[in-house]
Every structure is written in C-alpha cells, then in structure tokens.
Design an enzyme around this catalytic site. Structure first.
Site, PDB file in Angstrom:
ATOM      1  N   GLY A  89      -0.918 -36.516   4.998  1.00  0.00           N
ATOM      2  CA  GLY A  89      -0.349 -36.448   3.657  1.00  0.00           C
ATOM      3  C   GLY A  89      -1.283 -37.047   2.623  1.00  0.00           C
TER       4      GLY A  89
ATOM      5  CD  GLU B 234       6.170 -28.406 -10.937  1.00  0.00           C
ATOM      6  OE1 GLU B 234       7.319 -27.934 -11.060  1.00  0.00           O
ATOM      7  OE2 GLU B 234       5.194 -27.740 -10.549  1.00  0.00           O
TER       8      GLU B 234
ATOM      9  N   GLY C  99      -1.556 -39.569   8.720  1.00  0.00           N
ATOM     10  CA  GLY C  99      -2.512 -39.705   7.633  1.00  0.00           C
ATOM     11  C   GLY C  99      -2.855 -38.415   6.926  1.00  0.00           C
TER      12      GLY C  99
ATOM     13  CB  CYS D 225       4.988 -27.156  -3.913  1.00  0.00           C
ATOM     14  SG  CYS D 225       6.076 -27.328  -2.505  1.00  0.00           S
ATOM     15  CB  ILE D 226       2.070 -31.705  -1.886  1.00  0.00           C
ATOM     16  CG1 ILE D 226       1.097 -32.182  -0.811  1.00  0.00           C
ATOM     17  CG2 ILE D 226       3.000 -32.807  -2.332  1.00  0.00           C
ATOM     18  CD1 ILE D 226       0.113 -33.237  -1.299  1.00  0.00           C
ATOM     19  CG  LEU D 227       5.630 -29.466   3.820  1.00  0.00           C
ATOM     20  CD1 LEU D 227       6.751 -30.507   3.828  1.00  0.00           C
ATOM     21  CD2 LEU D 227       6.190 -28.097   4.151  1.00  0.00           C
ATOM     22  CB  THR D 228       2.386 -33.441   5.822  1.00  0.00           C
ATOM     23  OG1 THR D 228       1.454 -33.837   4.818  1.00  0.00           O
ATOM     24  CG2 THR D 228       1.725 -33.532   7.186  1.00  0.00           C
TER      25      THR D 228
END
Length: 544
Positions: free
Chosen positions: A417, A438, A415, A404-407
């Site tokens: 992200g 994923e 920039g 899971c990735i979030l800015t």
C-alpha cells in the site's frame, strides 16, 4: 414484563425489550436487535446485531446444479441435509454486528438467531408534526433514517480527515439499488479487527499519529509559512491514536452516496489465482452471480466465472499473462503497468468491479474512460500477478494524483500500500506538480496516507541542514501544502518560538521514525521509472 430504553438521538418513543423465550422467529423484523451466534477462531460467541434486511433463502442455478450432481454421486453430507430441512433456515437475515465495522456485515440463517435472549424492538417514530411531551429529556428533531444517519457520520469523518482547503467529491450513483443478495463472513476477534484496521494497508505501525511528547527536547527547524497563520495545535488528547482507530473501526469507510450505504453485499468469496478471499462490500456483478459460494476470477484478464470448470476452460484460451498496458517500472520482481481506460475498456471495468468488493466509498464502475490506471504486479515464472492499483484522472481540476487506490486483501500488510502511494508521488514529481488523493479516503487509505506523509516529511527534515519553508517541503516531496500542514498539526510538530513558528521534532517523533526506518520495506527507485506524462488533446478528453 417489558422494559424500555431512552433514546437520546431524537424525539422518539422508547424501544421495547421483549424477554427471551416469549417470541418466535416470525416476530423478528427489520430494525430489531437480537443476539446471534457468530463463529470465532476460538469457537462461537453470542453477539448483539441489528437486522438490516430479511429475504427467502436464495437458490442459485449453478449451485443447484452442482448440488444435484453431488447428490447423484452420494456426496451430500447428512448435516447439510439436516440444515436444509430446518424451517427457520428458509429465511436469511442480513445483520450489522454491534461495535463492528460495516465490512463485517453478513447474511446469517435463522437457526443462528438466539430466541432465548431478549429482543430489542425498533423504536417507533412519532407522527409527523407531533412534538415531544414535557417529560422528554431534550428537544430535538425526529431521528433521521438509518442511511442518513450513516451518511452524516461518514461526512463528519471525511470533514475531519480532509484538508482545510480540500472539498469532498460529490457522489455519483451509477446504477439503481439492487435487491438484497448474499454476502461474506469475516471471522475476527475484537483485538484482531482493531489490529487489522491499524496495519492492513502498508504493514505494521501504519498510523502516523500516536501520542507525542511535544514538550520534550528535540531538533528544531525554522519554518516560513509564507503569510499563512498557523493555529495553535489542539491538545494531544484530541489526536489520540486509540480514539481515531476506534472511530474508523466501528464507523466503516467514508461513503459519498446514500444509495451506497443501503446496498447489501451480494458476493460471498472470490478466488483469484491461488488465493481465496472474502468480499467486503457490494459490487455490481450480474445478479446471476450473486448467490454463488465462490466467484472464480481469472487473475490476468479479470473475467469472472461461476465454476472452476468454466475458469479452467477459459485459461486454456486466455493469452494474457500481464495487464494489457505498457510496463513503465520494473525493479526486482515488481512491475507497474500503465493502462488507458478508454483503450482497455473491458479490462478496466473488470478491475473496477473487483475493487468495488473492497471499497465502500466509490460508486462509479462503468465509466472508466476518463482515467488512467497504474497496476502493480509481482512477477514470477507463470506471469505478472496483480497486487494492487490506483487510478488517476486524465484531467483533474483539483490536481488529484489518485482517484482510487487499492491493495488486494491477500497482499495487504506487506508494505505494498505504501509502495503504491510512493509511486503515485513519483509520477507527480515527473509531472512537476503537487498532488493529493481524492477525498474522502477510505478508513484504511487514510491511515496509509498519514503514515506515508509523516515518514517522508520527518525524513526530509532530518536529512536537511538548510532552512526549509512549507513551500520547500512541498516542492521536494510533491505533497500539497494542505496535506503537509495537516500532517505537521497531527504530529504536533508546530511550535511558537521567539515570535515565529518553527517545526520541532521531539524525541517521541524521532524515536517513532527510527522504528519505521529500521523496518525493511520496498522502495520506489526513480531511475527505474521510464515514463513521460501523457498529453491529451481536447478530442481525447471528450468522454461523452
């Protein structure tokens, strides 16, 4: 006079149109489409919206107490009193704006409904077993419920975006569907919304596709696919940037679970430090916090409070000034902390609750023990302020390097992200593994990864003078073979020349890459990364 529309999606009866001025607000039900006043930067517009849910206007205990205190001091405005007296404002309607992204869905009061314009009644379903008559336009099964229709769209989007060898991760619903609750409002025009979809994660020009002149002259590199057959790329029109952005803009994030689609946003705004942002999606915060105008969050420990006074009292006792983990990277004012979800259980759960407000495609929030968290912060004299994060499974059977990735929204389009994505691949290089995020990715995540993959692959091809194979590119970048093939196909880099496949960098690709390089953006410097891949025993990987 009642008109009708023909439904091409299934074998259903026509939807009735009730002329404006001939119905009352009590006529409006779930499934109706009606014009609603929507605030815009330039004033107000009338936009068609579908009613998804109706409820009595909730009253939160914290809000009520604050209003009573303000009233005793004479602080209630006359227009607010008038609004409370309107009978149509006793109910609220959760609406989905026509042709808008799902993150813009919101609760509106009854006074914003335009009863003078036509009302489209929900299409009635045919009785079970009843077949379409001879006059129907097409033979098709009955229309699926809205949640299944949305899931079908999400699944098709995910299949198109995912690599050929990647499988979608099955959804894991962790909690029952709650009762409807209030939500946010995002005031953007059509042009601003489209621009946001393109640029929100890593800054301007995040989309890696574009329309390329593949027939133009350019540098060529011999390509060995190690026995794999490369299909002829589809025509350029099938990779239209405008079509891709429009599809992502109107369909929303790719969701793994049907129950997630039906959930109604339950928060309005969040105050994190000096920033106040609007929530996008449902997040399972306790229900007593659901109807607050603003939820106050401690930017260091991520605890949540219903009032600024409670947050102020907490800050006097809170001793945290950075995430409670090991600092593994520092360059200028950027630091990255590594946290074990099993050791920092409460902090990671609070982080997951916060991130769920802005991610529609994840369902699990309480089970944080199988994950490592890598939190990026910006340092100043007051502490380390969280910018974004990504989580990573301690043991991934599919070799995912990001779960899971979030800015956070207040730091998007700067920039960060792309910086998070680059950092995840630096960790994969340290591990000596190939990694991939994923699947399925969110709409903004998909655009960010495509931009990163395109930039890294094209830069490697430009700077090398040796013969490269797909495997060589994978080993140098830690990007999986499937993601490399997908990126090259999307950019139309594959060409068939003298019986073999080569990569041709056309003038359009080189020009686009040069524009990206000229932008000053932050980079990850591997020399500043002090980290060894964690090793876990069998007992440490036993989470249940």
């Amino acid at each position: 006079m009642v008109s009708a529309h023909t439904n091409n999606e299934g074998s259903q009866e026509s939807a009735s149109i009730i002329p404006g001025g001939t119905y009352s607000i009590q006529t409006v039900t779930v499934g109706c489409k009606i014009y609603i006043r929507r605030p815009t930067p330039d004033g107000e517009e009338e936009r068609l919206a579908e009613i998804l849910s109706i409820r009595d206007k909730p009253v939160n205990s914290y809000t009520l107490a604050s209003a009573q205190r303000a009233n005793s001091r004479g602080g209630v405005k006359e227009e607010e009193e008038d609004a409370l007296d309107k009978p149509e404002d006793k109910s609220e309607y959760f609406v989905h704006w026509d042709q808008f992204n799902k993150r813009l869905d919101e609760w509106v009061t009854g006074s914003r409904l335009i009863l003078s314009r036509d009302l489209e009644w929900p299409r009635p379903k045919l009785p079970p077993g009843k077949k379409a008559g001879p006059g129907s336009l097409q033979k098709a099964p009955g229309k699926a419920p809205r949640s299944q229709t949305l899931l079908k769209k999400a699944t098709s989007n995910a299949a198109a975006a995912a690599s050929p060898t990647s499988a979608s991760t099955p959804g894991r619903s962790a909690f029952p569907s709650p009762s409807p609750a209030p939500s946010l409002k995002r005031k953007l025009t059509d042009d601003e919304e489209e621009e946001e979809e393109e640029e929100e994660i890593e800054g301007d020009d995040v989309d890696a596709e574009g329309e390329m002149d593949v027939d133009g002259e350019g540098d060529t590199f011999e390509l060995h696919v190690n026995g794999a057959q490369v299909e002829t790329p589809p025509p350029v029109s099938s990779f239209s940037k405008e079509q891709e952005i429009e599809k992502l803009r109107t369909s929303g994030s790719m969701t793994q679970s049907i129950s997630e689609i039906a959930r109604v946003k339950n928060l309005n705004r969040l105050q994190i430090g000096k920033h106040e942002v609007e929530a996008w999606y449902f997040s399972p915060y306790p229900k007593e916090y659901a109807h607050l105008p603003v939820l106050y969050i401690c930017e260091f420990c991520l605890a949540y409070f219903p009032s600024p006074m409670m947050l102020s009292r907490h800050r006097q006792r809170c001793t945290l000034f950075h995430p409670p983990g090991n600092e593994i990277y520092r360059h200028q004012d950027i630091s990255v902390f590594e946290l074990d979800g099993k050791r920092q259980l409460s902090w990671c759960r609070n982080l997951s609750l916060l991130s769920k407000c802005f991610l529609d495609h994840k369902t699990l929030y309480y089970d944080v023990t199988p994950f490592m968290y890598y939190v990026m912060c910006q340092r100043d004299s007051t502490g380390c302020h969280i910018i974004g994060y990504f989580s990573k499974e301690k043991e991934s059977a599919e070799n995912y390097n990001v779960a899971c990735i979030l800015t956070l929204p207040q730091h998007q389009r700067h920039g960060f992200g792309k910086l998070l994505i680059e950092f995840s691949y630096e960790l994969s290089k340290k591990e000596g593994k190939l990694g991939s995020p994923e699947k399925p990715l969110s709409d903004l995540g998909l655009l960010g990864y495509r931009a990163y993959w395109a930039e890294v692959i094209v830069e490697l091809l430009i700077n090398t003078t040796d013969e490269l194979s797909i495997d060589d590119i994978a080993q140098k970048t830690s990007i999986t073979h499937a993601d490399i093939m997908n990126t090259c196909t999307t950019l139309q880099l594959f060409k068939h020349y003298k019986g073999q496949h080569i990569i041709c960098l056309s003038e359009a690709v080189l020009e686009k890459h040069e524009k990206v390089r000229n932008k000053r953006r932050r980079r990850i410097y591997a020399d500043n990364l002090i980290w060894k891949p964690p090793v876990f025993t069998r007992d440490q990987l036993r989470f249940y």
